[in-house]
Design an enzyme around this catalytic site. Structure first.
Site, PDB file in Angstrom:
ATOM      1  N   ARG A 177     -42.330  -0.777 -56.888  1.00 29.13           N
ATOM      2  CA  ARG A 177     -43.533  -1.682 -56.362  1.00 29.13           C
ATOM      3  C   ARG A 177     -43.889  -2.862 -56.520  1.00 29.13           C
ATOM      4  O   ARG A 177     -44.839  -3.386 -56.696  1.00 29.13           O
ATOM      5  CB  ARG A 177     -43.691  -1.437 -55.373  1.00 29.13           C
ATOM      6  CG  ARG A 177     -43.759  -1.396 -53.218  1.00 29.13           C
ATOM      7  CD  ARG A 177     -44.670  -0.914 -52.650  1.00 29.13           C
ATOM      8  NE  ARG A 177     -45.078  -0.742 -51.490  1.00 29.13           N
ATOM      9  CZ  ARG A 177     -44.330  -0.123 -50.471  1.00 29.13           C
ATOM     10  NH1 ARG A 177     -43.853   0.492 -50.629  1.00 29.13           N
ATOM     11  NH2 ARG A 177     -45.349  -0.996 -48.723  1.00 29.13           N
TER      12      ARG A 177
ATOM     13  N   ARG B 191     -44.323  -2.308 -34.357  1.00 30.22           N
ATOM     14  CA  ARG B 191     -43.643  -1.636 -34.729  1.00 30.22           C
ATOM     15  C   ARG B 191     -43.791  -0.294 -34.340  1.00 30.22           C
ATOM     16  O   ARG B 191     -45.351  -0.103 -34.251  1.00 30.22           O
ATOM     17  CB  ARG B 191     -43.517  -1.258 -36.245  1.00 30.22           C
ATOM     18  CG  ARG B 191     -42.693  -0.263 -37.149  1.00 30.22           C
ATOM     19  CD  ARG B 191     -42.565  -0.232 -38.502  1.00 30.22           C
ATOM     20  NE  ARG B 191     -43.519  -0.511 -39.330  1.00 30.22           N
ATOM     21  CZ  ARG B 191     -43.080  -0.095 -40.773  1.00 30.22           C
ATOM     22  NH1 ARG B 191     -42.426  -1.288 -40.582  1.00 30.22           N
ATOM     23  NH2 ARG B 191     -44.995  -0.648 -41.250  1.00 30.22           N
TER      24      ARG B 191
ATOM     25  N   ARG C  72     -48.177   3.427 -36.555  1.00 29.98           N
ATOM     26  CA  ARG C  72     -48.576   3.484 -38.093  1.00 29.98           C
ATOM     27  C   ARG C  72     -49.944   2.851 -38.133  1.00 29.98           C
ATOM     28  O   ARG C  72     -50.360   2.226 -37.954  1.00 29.98           O
ATOM     29  CB  ARG C  72     -48.162   3.189 -39.497  1.00 29.98           C
ATOM     30  CG  ARG C  72     -46.818   3.951 -39.283  1.00 29.98           C
ATOM     31  CD  ARG C  72     -45.504   3.900 -40.507  1.00 29.98           C
ATOM     32  NE  ARG C  72     -46.992   2.470 -41.564  1.00 29.98           N
ATOM     33  CZ  ARG C  72     -46.004   2.533 -42.432  1.00 29.98           C
ATOM     34  NH1 ARG C  72     -44.562   2.735 -42.298  1.00 29.98           N
ATOM     35  NH2 ARG C  72     -46.599   1.781 -43.466  1.00 29.98           N
TER      36      ARG C  72
HETATM   37  P1  AMP Z   1     -44.255   1.806 -46.692  1.00 28.68           P
HETATM   38  O1  AMP Z   1     -44.211   3.001 -45.850  1.00 28.68           O
HETATM   39  O2  AMP Z   1     -43.316   1.665 -47.803  1.00 28.68           O
HETATM   40  O3  AMP Z   1     -44.324   0.071 -45.861  1.00 28.68           O
HETATM   41  O4  AMP Z   1     -45.786   1.903 -47.321  1.00 28.68           O
HETATM   42  C1  AMP Z   1     -46.532   2.662 -47.263  1.00 28.68           C
HETATM   43  C2  AMP Z   1     -47.951   2.573 -47.551  1.00 28.68           C
HETATM   44  O5  AMP Z   1     -47.574   3.167 -49.046  1.00 28.68           O
HETATM   45  C3  AMP Z   1     -48.217   0.979 -48.915  1.00 28.68           C
HETATM   46  O6  AMP Z   1     -48.692  -0.003 -48.685  1.00 28.68           O
HETATM   47  C4  AMP Z   1     -48.876   1.965 -50.408  1.00 28.68           C
HETATM   48  O7  AMP Z   1     -50.312   1.863 -50.158  1.00 28.68           O
HETATM   49  C5  AMP Z   1     -47.807   3.323 -50.338  1.00 28.68           C
HETATM   50  N1  AMP Z   1     -46.548   3.093 -50.691  1.00 28.68           N
HETATM   51  C6  AMP Z   1     -45.675   3.196 -51.227  1.00 28.68           C
HETATM   52  N2  AMP Z   1     -44.942   3.389 -52.010  1.00 28.68           N
HETATM   53  C7  AMP Z   1     -45.226   2.719 -53.292  1.00 28.68           C
HETATM   54  C8  AMP Z   1     -45.442   2.304 -53.741  1.00 28.68           C
HETATM   55  N3  AMP Z   1     -44.082   3.066 -54.840  1.00 28.68           N
HETATM   56  N4  AMP Z   1     -45.929   2.127 -55.314  1.00 28.68           N
HETATM   57  C9  AMP Z   1     -47.404   1.733 -54.837  1.00 28.68           C
HETATM   58  N5  AMP Z   1     -47.574   2.564 -53.366  1.00 28.68           N
HETATM   59  C10 AMP Z   1     -46.803   2.810 -52.131  1.00 28.68           C
END
Ligand code: AMP
Length: 214
Positions: free
Chosen positions: A88, A127, A160
């Site tokens: 990311r 969602r 969430r």
């Molecule tokens: P997601 O489920 O992919 O939408 O991720 C939810 C949250 O987890 C994000 O908003 C970040 O706070 C954290 N997160 C998930 N993947 C990453 C990553 N690769 N780098 C940094 N933070 C992450």
């Protein structure tokens, strides 16, 4: 098959990954899911990550890289994997390049889910996920048959905590600022496929398969 799926929050990465797992018989590695599991189990990583996730900010790169390194070295990744929500940031993408080089592996495709911001807010606010099996629903276009119950396992559905309007706005800002540059990073490797993700789940699925196989 080693795939990377990248796109804004609510861009359909999770939904399409679930389908790709079955199609290619490879595991989905979602850094968001691993972090949420750590929060649920109250691990030190979870306690640290929670501070950032609740604000819609990114968890520090060093924590994410350690987590991914461990995960990619487990046996179920031998035949490939889908990276969902990672890398990311540019430092994470560079860290992955090095990790793959050390493991003598290469990515086959980088799938970019293309969705305008106004659709994201609408999608994320509607969602829901199953507490038991993780199945995703959307109250607008993929609603469960019974309110708040999972069609697959009858588990309870939940929203969430980071899917609220303020946190969604912050996550979108972070996406444009820190994650979009990662797409350019992969464009130089000529393995990037842009998928218009505004259509139906089925239509997007087909588009992905056509792009990956052809
Ligand atoms: P997601 O489920 O992919 O939408 O991720 C939810 C949250 O987890 C994000 O908003 C970040 O706070 C954290 N997160 C998930 N993947 C990453 C990553 N690769 N780098 C940094 N933070 C992450």
């Amino acid at each position: 098959m080693r795939l990377l799926i990248i796109g804004p929050p609510g861009g359909g990465k999770g939904t399409q990954s679930k389908f790709l797992i079955e199609y290619f018989k490879i595991p989905q590695i979602s850094t968001g899911d691993i972090l949420r599991d750590n929060i649920k189990n109250q691990t030190p990583l979870g306690e640290e990550a929670k501070k950032f996730m609740n604000k819609g900010e990114l968890v520090p790169d060093s924590l994410i890289m350690n987590m991914i390194k461990k995960r990619l070295n487990t046996d179920d990744c031998n035949n490939g994997y889908i990276l969902d929500g990672f890398p990311r940031t540019i430092p994470q993408a560079q860290g992955l390049d090095k990790l793959l080089k050390d493991m003598k592996q290469k990515l086959n495709h980088v799938i970019v889910m293309d969705v305008p911001d106004n659709l994201i807010i609408e999608r994320l606010s509607n969602r829901r996920s199953c507490k038991s099996c993780g199945q995703l629903y959307n109250l607008l276009f993929d609603a469960p048959s019974v309110i708040n119950k999972c069609d697959k396992c009858n588990g309870e559905l939940y929203q969430r905590t980071d899917d609220n309007p303020d946190t969604i706005q912050q996550r979108l800002l972070v996406y444009h600022d820190q994650t979009k540059p990662v797409i350019n990073h992969y464009e130089t490797q000529k393995i990037t496929k842009f998928i218009n993700s505004t259509g139906t789940i089925e239509g997007i699925k087909e588009d992905i398969i056509n792009n990956i196989i052809n």
